[in-house]
Enzyme design. Structure first.
Site, mmCIF file in Angstrom:
data_model
loop_
_atom_site.group_PDB
_atom_site.id
_atom_site.type_symbol
_atom_site.label_atom_id
_atom_site.label_comp_id
_atom_site.label_asym_id
_atom_site.label_seq_id
_atom_site.Cartn_x
_atom_site.Cartn_y
_atom_site.Cartn_z
ATOM 1 N N HIS A 199 0.844 -1.205 0.000
ATOM 2 C CA HIS A 199 0.000 0.000 0.000
ATOM 3 C C HIS A 199 0.883 1.261 0.000
ATOM 4 O O HIS A 199 0.609 2.221 -0.716
ATOM 5 C CB HIS A 199 -0.876 0.060 1.259
ATOM 6 C CG HIS A 199 -1.936 -0.991 1.360
ATOM 7 N ND1 HIS A 199 -2.055 -1.813 2.446
ATOM 8 C CD2 HIS A 199 -2.951 -1.334 0.521
ATOM 9 C CE1 HIS A 199 -3.103 -2.615 2.280
ATOM 10 N NE2 HIS A 199 -3.652 -2.363 1.120
ATOM 11 N N LYS A 216 -17.636 -6.657 6.005
ATOM 12 C CA LYS A 216 -16.300 -7.243 6.006
ATOM 13 C C LYS A 216 -15.758 -7.173 7.426
ATOM 14 O O LYS A 216 -15.703 -6.085 8.013
ATOM 15 C CB LYS A 216 -15.408 -6.393 5.079
ATOM 16 C CG LYS A 216 -14.506 -7.208 4.176
ATOM 17 C CD LYS A 216 -13.854 -6.293 3.164
ATOM 18 C CE LYS A 216 -12.668 -6.971 2.535
ATOM 19 N NZ LYS A 216 -12.029 -6.162 1.509
ATOM 20 N N ARG A 254 -1.971 -6.260 -8.376
ATOM 21 C CA ARG A 254 -0.839 -7.193 -8.266
ATOM 22 C C ARG A 254 -0.922 -8.311 -9.292
ATOM 23 O O ARG A 254 0.008 -8.571 -10.023
ATOM 24 C CB ARG A 254 -0.839 -7.843 -6.862
ATOM 25 C CG ARG A 254 -0.438 -6.923 -5.749
ATOM 26 C CD ARG A 254 -1.002 -7.383 -4.422
ATOM 27 N NE ARG A 254 -2.451 -7.231 -4.407
ATOM 28 C CZ ARG A 254 -3.206 -7.378 -3.340
ATOM 29 N NH1 ARG A 254 -2.669 -7.723 -2.199
ATOM 30 N NH2 ARG A 254 -4.507 -7.197 -3.404
ATOM 31 N N SER A 278 -2.743 -8.027 2.664
ATOM 32 C CA SER A 278 -2.960 -7.926 4.121
ATOM 33 C C SER A 278 -3.419 -9.271 4.659
ATOM 34 O O SER A 278 -3.007 -9.716 5.735
ATOM 35 C CB SER A 278 -4.011 -6.861 4.440
ATOM 36 O OG SER A 278 -3.610 -5.606 3.958
HETATM 37 P P1 ADP Z 1 -9.865 -3.601 -0.581
HETATM 38 O O1 ADP Z 1 -10.549 -4.433 0.482
HETATM 39 O O2 ADP Z 1 -10.662 -2.396 -0.978
HETATM 40 O O3 ADP Z 1 -9.368 -4.379 -1.768
HETATM 41 P P2 ADP Z 1 -7.118 -3.421 0.309
HETATM 42 O O4 ADP Z 1 -6.572 -2.641 1.470
HETATM 43 O O5 ADP Z 1 -6.959 -4.900 0.333
HETATM 44 O O6 ADP Z 1 -8.618 -2.970 0.176
HETATM 45 O O7 ADP Z 1 -6.445 -2.901 -1.042
HETATM 46 C C1 ADP Z 1 -6.577 -1.550 -1.441
HETATM 47 C C2 ADP Z 1 -5.976 -1.412 -2.812
HETATM 48 O O8 ADP Z 1 -4.558 -1.590 -2.729
HETATM 49 C C3 ADP Z 1 -6.467 -2.431 -3.843
HETATM 50 O O9 ADP Z 1 -6.538 -1.792 -5.111
HETATM 51 C C4 ADP Z 1 -5.376 -3.476 -3.852
HETATM 52 O O10 ADP Z 1 -5.300 -4.159 -5.100
HETATM 53 C C5 ADP Z 1 -4.145 -2.593 -3.632
HETATM 54 N N1 ADP Z 1 -3.031 -3.333 -3.043
HETATM 55 C C6 ADP Z 1 -3.012 -4.050 -1.911
HETATM 56 N N2 ADP Z 1 -1.794 -4.613 -1.706
HETATM 57 C C7 ADP Z 1 -1.027 -4.239 -2.766
HETATM 58 C C8 ADP Z 1 0.321 -4.507 -3.183
HETATM 59 N N3 ADP Z 1 1.115 -5.303 -2.466
HETATM 60 N N4 ADP Z 1 0.753 -3.932 -4.341
HETATM 61 C C9 ADP Z 1 -0.082 -3.158 -5.067
HETATM 62 N N5 ADP Z 1 -1.361 -2.873 -4.742
HETATM 63 C C10 ADP Z 1 -1.823 -3.405 -3.614
#
Ligand code: ADP
Length: 160
Positions: free
Chosen positions: A17, A41, A90, A128
């Site tokens: 992130h 969620k 990703r 995460s």
């Molecule tokens: P959500 O539940 O809305 O998907 P996340 O916190 O899991 O929330 O992810 C938020 C955004 O960050 C999403 O677009 C996800 O694809 C991106 N993201 C999460 N981890 C990574 C990473 N390691 N590299 C690039 N983008 C990421």
């Protein structure tokens, strides 16, 4: 480019992130990291904890603001006077998900565009969710999250 919103669960915020935030902050005048409260969620950290962690880790990037929101993302984006949603991608499975989200958002609000930043290679293999599993099982997750986040995760996940 003008301002953008980077919405997500950030449960918790990871190096992946943070990479998207740092790169997004270079592309936009202002980037709002919007931590979502989703009643459907279940999350490891409360909204207050996720906000505090994101604020602490982005405090040195002057054009980044951390906020929270509930409900429809495009409505929140509009309420902030923004026209762009930033998301990260990703894998191919992310692509499917992000495509659906972007198309759904576009159907609801055509004036708002979604921009996807491709993950930096070193961050492509973790989420995460995976990191929570590693910490819970006693593995070393120090390459995925900053030390303060790792400690907070250990406290929550390794409670005897
Ligand atoms: P959500 O539940 O809305 O998907 P996340 O916190 O899991 O929330 O992810 C938020 C955004 O960050 C999403 O677009 C996800 O694809 C991106 N993201 C999460 N981890 C990574 C990473 N390691 N590299 C690039 N983008 C990421």
């Amino acid at each position: 480019m003008d301002r953008a919103v980077y919405p997500g669960s950030f449960d918790p915020i990871t190096y992946g992130h943070l990479d998207i935030i740092q790169r997004g902050a270079r592309l936009f005048e202002q980037l709002i990291v919007a931590v979502a409260t989703n009643p459907h969620k279940s999350s490891l950290f409360t909204i207050e904890e996720r906000l505090a962690m994101a604020r602490e880790l982005t405090k040195d990037i002057p054009n980044v603001i951390v906020d929270s929101f509930v409900g429809i993302t495009v409505k929140y984006v509009q309420s902030k006077g923004c026209r762009t949603i930033l998301r990260g991608m990703r894998t191919m499975s992310d692509f499917e998900n992000e495509l659906q989200l972007a198309q759904g958002n576009r159907a609801m609000e055509p004036s708002i565009e979604t921009i996807l930043l491709l993950t930096s290679g070193e961050y492509s293999h973790f989420s995460s969710h995976r990191i929570k599993e590693i910490v819970e099982l006693g593995g070393d997750a120090s390459c995925f999250v900053p030390p303060s986040i790792l400690e907070a995760m250990k406290k929550k996940l390794r409670r005897a």
